[in-house]
Structure formats: C-alpha cells, structure tokens
Design an enzyme around this catalytic site. Structure first.
Site, PDB file in Angstrom:
ATOM      1  N   HIS A  46       0.856  -1.215   0.194  1.00  0.00           N
ATOM      2  CA  HIS A  46      -0.089  -0.005  -0.042  1.00  0.00           C
ATOM      3  C   HIS A  46       0.781   1.214   0.013  1.00  0.00           C
ATOM      4  O   HIS A  46       0.423   2.361   0.605  1.00  0.00           O
ATOM      5  CB  HIS A  46      -0.781   0.074   1.130  1.00  0.00           C
ATOM      6  N   ARG A  71       6.592  -6.531   3.085  1.00  0.00           N
ATOM      7  CA  ARG A  71       5.202  -6.996   2.627  1.00  0.00           C
ATOM      8  C   ARG A  71       5.082  -6.840   1.067  1.00  0.00           C
ATOM      9  O   ARG A  71       5.251  -5.846   0.720  1.00  0.00           O
ATOM     10  CB  ARG A  71       4.313  -6.514   3.429  1.00  0.00           C
ATOM     11  N   GLU A 150      -5.789 -12.694   6.919  1.00  0.00           N
ATOM     12  CA  GLU A 150      -6.683 -11.288   7.148  1.00  0.00           C
ATOM     13  C   GLU A 150      -8.087 -11.255   6.193  1.00  0.00           C
ATOM     14  O   GLU A 150      -8.364 -10.214   6.029  1.00  0.00           O
ATOM     15  CB  GLU A 150      -5.579 -10.199   6.444  1.00  0.00           C
ATOM     16  N   ASP A 176      -7.864  -5.682   7.485  1.00  0.00           N
ATOM     17  CA  ASP A 176      -8.766  -6.292   6.429  1.00  0.00           C
ATOM     18  C   ASP A 176      -9.590  -7.573   6.782  1.00  0.00           C
ATOM     19  O   ASP A 176     -10.576  -7.749   6.351  1.00  0.00           O
ATOM     20  CB  ASP A 176      -7.155  -6.879   5.410  1.00  0.00           C
TER      21      ASP A 176
HETATM   22  C1  3PY Z   1      -4.317  -5.160   7.886  1.00  0.00           C
HETATM   23  O1  3PY Z   1      -4.682  -4.827   8.939  1.00  0.00           O
HETATM   24  O2  3PY Z   1      -5.151  -5.486   6.970  1.00  0.00           O
HETATM   25  C2  3PY Z   1      -2.810  -5.091   7.701  1.00  0.00           C
HETATM   26  O3  3PY Z   1      -2.655  -5.765   6.550  1.00  0.00           O
HETATM   27  C3  3PY Z   1      -1.948  -4.983   8.551  1.00  0.00           C
HETATM   28  O4  3PY Z   1      -0.536  -4.964   8.178  1.00  0.00           O
HETATM   29 MG    MG Z   2      -4.038  -6.108   5.129  1.00  0.00          MG
END
Ligand code: 3PY
Ligand code: MG
Length: 265
Positions: A46, A71, A150, A176
């Site tokens: 992101h 990431r 997530e 997420d």
């Molecule tokens: C989320 O909270 O969705 C994340 O990807 C945190 O790194």
């Molecule tokens: Mg996320």
C-alpha cells in the site's frame, strides 16, 4: 553469513517486535534501524515504494544490524523472487486464504528441495554479508516466510494453510480481517467473531510450531498481544509515528482542529 535473528527468536518461541516502513526512502529506514526494533518491514502493498528503493532500504536496514523484511504487493512468484533477490531477509505475503496459495508462497520463497526459487542475483548475499554460493546453501534456513491471515476465508482454511511445510509465521491483518467480516477496518475490536478468529490463529499456529503475529497500533497493544502469546508483532508504521507526534504537537498548541485524524499506518 549473518544469522537472521528474527527467525531464530521466533523458532525459539520468543517475541520479536518491529515496525512498518511506508515512506519510500532509505534515509528514514536507516535512521529507524537505530532505535531498537528487531526488524523493519518495507511496505510494498500500500505504498509508492518501487523495487529500486526497496533494495536500497534492505541494504541500509541490514547495515544497521536490523532484519530487513518486506510485505509484498500480492502473492506472486515474481514478487517473492524479486524481494528476496534484492536483499529482504523475509517476505510477508498478504491475503493467503487457501492451502494452494500457501504452497505457492513456499514454492517461490524456498530453494530446491523445499521449493523452486530460481537461483541468481548478488544483493541477497550482500544483505546477509556473504557470497552467493554460501547464500544458496543457507538461505532456506535463514529466510523468513510469513503468510497473512486477514480474511474470513483464510481463517476458515487456517489449519490446511499452516500445515504447509516451510512457513515460519502467520501474521494477522486486523483491518482487512474486520473488513472481510463486514465490519469497519480497525486494529482492535471486541466483536466476538474477530476475538474468536484471533484465538483460532494463535492456537492453530502453536499447534504447527509456527509463530503467531499481529499488527497493532501502539506500544500498549503490543505489550498486551505479547502477553497473550503473539510473537511477531508489528507496531504502527513510520508515517503513523510521524503523524501522531505531529498531531500531538499541534494539539498541544491548539492548532489543526479542522484537520482529519491521521491513519495509524
Ligand atoms: C491489515 O490490518 O489489514 C494489515 O494488512 C496490517 O498490516
Ligand atoms: Mg491488510
């Protein structure tokens, strides 16, 4: 070759704490490598950071004695290969929701016979302070492979996902995860489905000898999650810390009352 101290700690059942780098610059990466975090994760999902900047960040972070992780933008073999070949000591792969997706992660991140990562490059070895030949011998024992939990589908399939050999940690993305439950994105909530999902991740991870992890908003939350048994804990981000300090200063001076609240990461 340097030892990946983060992987060693996690294998030993210890916690390991770091933060997220969303600013596309090796300068702040190098400076944050001097404040005591075990690892720094270069955000490629992101953020505006490109591969060239990411590679510079990895080398600066490693030079600071901290583990450079990243990431990925998405779970693809190309992303995994480039990140590791550019010097990341580990990959955090978003939205791993099925066993097949977990197998694809290991296939891309581990050299034969554990996987099928292609051999090549120089920067991986420089990042670990060694020569490529040694890196190829040892990388499977040093590179961290972390899948993200997530999404409700990933939680449903977690047992199968974590049964895949070659995964070191499972990292919860609370924002997420809330969203996939039809809830407002958030680092924390008391919503029973969310609370149960976290407990399920923690228990299933322990069952497979994998380190459970989670992203939290601040140091208090990190202490609480560490006490609960979470090991791989990300606290906020570079931009989150910058903005919250800036907001603290302007609030103390009665400024910026009309400005929107800053996101935590
Ligand atoms: C989320 O909270 O969705 C994340 O990807 C945190 O790194
Ligand atoms: Mg996320």
């Amino acid at each position: 070759m340097k030892t990946n101290h983060v992987r060693a700690k996690l294998k030993n059942g210890e916690p390991s704490i770091g933060t997220w780098l969303t600013l596309p610059t090796p300068f702040s990466a190098r400076q944050l490598a001097g404040v005591g975090f075990d690892w720094l994760t270069v955000e490629l999902e992101h953020s505006p950071t490109n591969w060239e900047t990411a590679a510079q960040c990895f080398l600066e972070i490693a030079a600071g004695g901290v583990a450079p992780l990243t990431r990925l933008p998405w779970n693809t073999g190309e992303n995994i290969k480039r990140a590791l070949d550019l010097g990341a000591w580990g990959v955090i792969v978003p939205m791993v929701n099925s066993k097949a997706e977990a197998e694809a992660v290991v296939e891309g991140a581990r050299y034969y016979p554990m996987g099928n990562r292609s051999v090549g490059g120089q920067l991986h070895a420089i990042s670990f302070g060694t020569a490529p030949a040694t890196y190829y011998e040892r990388a499977n024992d040093e590179v961290l492979v972390i899948v993200m939990a997530e999404h409700v589908r990933g939680i449903e399939n977690l047992d199968e996902i974590l049964s895949v050999p070659g995964i070191d940690a499972v990292f919860i993305g609370p924002n997420d995860l809330h969203k996939s439950m039809g809830l407002k994105p958030s680092f924390e909530s008391d919503h029973p489905e969310f609370v149960q999902a976290l407990e399920h991740v923690r228990k299933t991870a322990k069952k497979y000898g994998i380190a459970p992890g989670i992203h939290v908003a601040d140091a208090d939350a990190a202490q609480r999650r560490r006490a609960e048994g979470f090991q791989f804990i990300a606290v906020a981000s570079d931009i989150g810390m910058l903005l919250s300090k800036g907001k603290e200063v302007t609030s103390a001076l009665g400024l910026g009352k009309d400005q929107p609240a800053a996101a935590k990461y």
